[in-house]
Scaffold this active site. Structure first.
Site, PDB file in Angstrom:
ATOM      1  N   ASP A  24       2.129  12.261  -2.684  1.00  0.00           N
ATOM      2  CA  ASP A  24       2.854  13.305  -3.014  1.00  0.00           C
ATOM      3  C   ASP A  24       1.973  13.939  -4.604  1.00  0.00           C
ATOM      4  O   ASP A  24       0.729  13.877  -4.557  1.00  0.00           O
ATOM      5  CB  ASP A  24       3.989  13.065  -3.568  1.00  0.00           C
ATOM      6  CG  ASP A  24       4.487  12.194  -4.595  1.00  0.00           C
ATOM      7  OD1 ASP A  24       3.560  11.435  -4.642  1.00  0.00           O
ATOM      8  OD2 ASP A  24       5.425  12.225  -5.218  1.00  0.00           O
ATOM      9  N   GLY A  68       1.814   9.562  -9.866  1.00  0.00           N
ATOM     10  CA  GLY A  68       2.189  10.563 -10.977  1.00  0.00           C
ATOM     11  C   GLY A  68       1.071  10.660 -11.795  1.00  0.00           C
ATOM     12  O   GLY A  68       1.103  11.845 -12.463  1.00  0.00           O
ATOM     13  N   GLU A 124       0.707   5.292  -2.413  1.00  0.00           N
ATOM     14  CA  GLU A 124       2.270   5.399  -1.762  1.00  0.00           C
ATOM     15  C   GLU A 124       2.485   4.949  -0.368  1.00  0.00           C
ATOM     16  O   GLU A 124       3.455   4.509  -0.117  1.00  0.00           O
ATOM     17  CB  GLU A 124       2.378   7.169  -1.622  1.00  0.00           C
ATOM     18  CG  GLU A 124       2.591   7.844  -3.178  1.00  0.00           C
ATOM     19  CD  GLU A 124       1.346   7.932  -3.786  1.00  0.00           C
ATOM     20  OE1 GLU A 124       1.486   8.242  -4.962  1.00  0.00           O
ATOM     21  OE2 GLU A 124       0.095   7.884  -3.155  1.00  0.00           O
ATOM     22  N   GLY A 163       4.569   7.402 -11.150  1.00  0.00           N
ATOM     23  CA  GLY A 163       6.045   7.456 -11.319  1.00  0.00           C
ATOM     24  C   GLY A 163       6.730   6.182 -11.480  1.00  0.00           C
ATOM     25  O   GLY A 163       6.214   5.033 -10.964  1.00  0.00           O
TER      26      GLY A 163
END
Length: 488
Positions: free
Chosen positions: A202, A171, A194, A120
């Site tokens: 996530d 992402g 992350e 992301g």
């Protein structure tokens, strides 16, 4: 079975036809296999996100090639990092194609030669968070949009394929991991990085990471270790390994598949799987043997401090253990503790609960200083520097603090998903290499090594990589007893 259904190929179209729909495609078939009843159409009860004024033009490209519909992430200079503008463009297309009788297969890929999607656009989110509560809320909203998109792919009613060609992180993993077909190439670089930026793995990591063999998922999540090329296949991340030079040919072949009207979703998936198998390659397995034993031995604990103690005591893989300790020492202590808790809880979460829970966790991280600090240190500062985490040590991260990340933040509503589909295991997991759990179940029926390998090779339709993985698992996890193989 696939052989009981016919499907044919159409002649190759001229290049200009890719932007026009094919005039002759079959009607969509009913889904009759109980394993796929959890797959649901994108809901109409929740508004479908649409483009907003100011969204970037052409950051996603959509094309049609006969029955194939393609989504090409088009920000190559930013390694196709996913942002809200891109997600808002993809949603309506998925909805449209799900209804269309002309759309058979959805393909996700990235522009350029370096990445499917590097994650992301967290740099923009970190700068947004510095604006205070309003910015943090906007950042949380992005994650809600992203997770809803991932969940829609996970429960989509038509075959979805992701070309993990190049960097596939964060992402990009969310857009890939929940699809029935995930294609690794020699250029694939998979990671969930992350914890390096004060966040947590996530995009559904709570679901797929704990379901990988042994403690592989825990290791990948805490360390952000990378898997290159075929290793993503052996780890269970990818379903097929192809050379990048054949992707255009694969795309052409997929576009030419024509499904009979009465062929249900599992049958269509089988047809796609058989097509992929024609291009598959095989290479040696690296995450194996003593290293895999050490990973399972050291990362099986429920406290990060226990994992570190196990690494400090590791004797058989000392060099690896030392390197891993050094890696963990640079990660956000808060991220490490929250991530480990997330993985242990995620074993019991269904796919819908996974994204709803992760939305709460993401909202809490947007309010925590480590995210902004981690992104600035690793991605914005030139040169990159070591982040100054708050708190700085594992001992300072209390149980109460960890618990707080799993509560819904104040003034934040729960995530509303756009699909009602749900399940506790991927209904399409059979397209990946056999898991250790599957191999164990077969071995416990007192089978020989030869019979075990033969069984899984035949079951997979002679899939590349099956014999290598089953052989490695048998060598590592079994001994020869009086009655044949014995699991240990």
């Amino acid at each position: 079975m696939l052989l009981r259904h016919s499907f044919s190929r159409l002649p190759s179209p001229p290049s200009w036809i890719s932007r026009f729909p094919s005039p002759a495609m079959p009607l969509r078939a009913k889904v009759t296999n109980p394993a796929f009843q959890a797959t649901a159409s994108i809901s109409t009860s929740v508004p479908i996100p649409k483009e907003l004024p100011g969204d970037e033009p052409d950051d996603v490209l959509f094309n049609t090639l006969y029955g194939l519909r393609s989504i090409e992430l088009n920000r190559p200079k930013k390694l196709n990092s996913l942002n809200g503008s891109m997600a808002r463009k993809i949603f309506p297309r998925l909805k449209e194609w799900e209804k269309s009788h002309l759309a058979n297969i959805v393909l996700i890929s990235g522009a350029g030669s370096k990445a499917l999607c590097a994650g992301g656009d967290v740099a923009a989110l970190a700068l947004q968070n510095e604006q205070g509560e309003e910015g943090q809320r906007a950042s949380t909203d992005f994650f809600g949009l992203e997770y809803s998109l991932d969940h829609s792919i996970a429960t989509y009613s038509k075959p979805v394929i992701s070309f993990m060609d190049g960097i596939t992180m964060g992402g990009g993993v969310g857009l890939s991991m929940h699809a029935p077909f995930r294609i690794a190439t020699e250029k694939t670089v998979f990671a969930m990085p992350e914890t390096t930026i004060g966040f947590f793995p996530d995009v559904g990591g709570s679901f797929f990471l704990p379901r990988l063999d042994g403690e592989t998922g825990t290791y990948l999540a805490l360390t952000s270790e990378r898997l290159n090329g075929v290793q993503a296949l052996y780890a269970g991340i990818a379903t097929h390994f192809l050379h990048s030079s054949v992707l255009s040919s694969v795309t052409q072949r997929l576009s030419e598949l024509v499904f009979p009207d009465n062929l249900d979703l599992p049958g269509r998936l089988d047809a796609v799987n058989k097509t992929m198998a024609e291009f598959s390659l095989e290479e040696p397995m690296l995450l194996a043997g003593g290293l895999r034993e050490a990973i399972d031995r050291c990362f099986k604990f429920n406290q990060v401090e226990e994992i570190i103690a196990a690494l400090e005591s590791e004797q058989e893989q000392k060099e690896w253990a030392q390197k891993t300790l050094e890696t963990l020492s640079t990660r956000s202590p808060t991220s490490l503790k929250v991530t480990l808790r997330q993985l242990r809880l995620g074993k019991k979460w269904g796919i819908s609960e996974t994204f709803k829970r992760e939305y709460d966790i993401a909202g809490n991280f947007m309010r925590h200083p480590d995210f902004v600090e981690g992104v600035k240190a690793r991605l914005i500062s030139k040169p990159a520097r070591q982040a100054e985490w708050q708190p700085a040590t594992l001992q300072e991260v209390s149980q109460e603090t960890v618990d707080g990340f799993f509560a819904t933040p104040e003034n934040q509503q729960g995530l509303q998903l756009l699909s009602e589909g749900d399940y506790n295991r991927y209904p399409h997991e059979r397209f990946a290499l056999p898991s250790e759990a599957e191999i164990e179940k077969f071995v416990r029926q007192s089978r020989s090594a030869r019979e075990t390998i033969q069984h899984f090779v035949e079951k997979s339709g002679q899939k590349e990589g099956v014999a290598e993985k089953v052989s490695e698992v048998l060598a590592r996890r079994t001994t020869i007893g009086q009655n044949g193989l014995e699991w240990r």
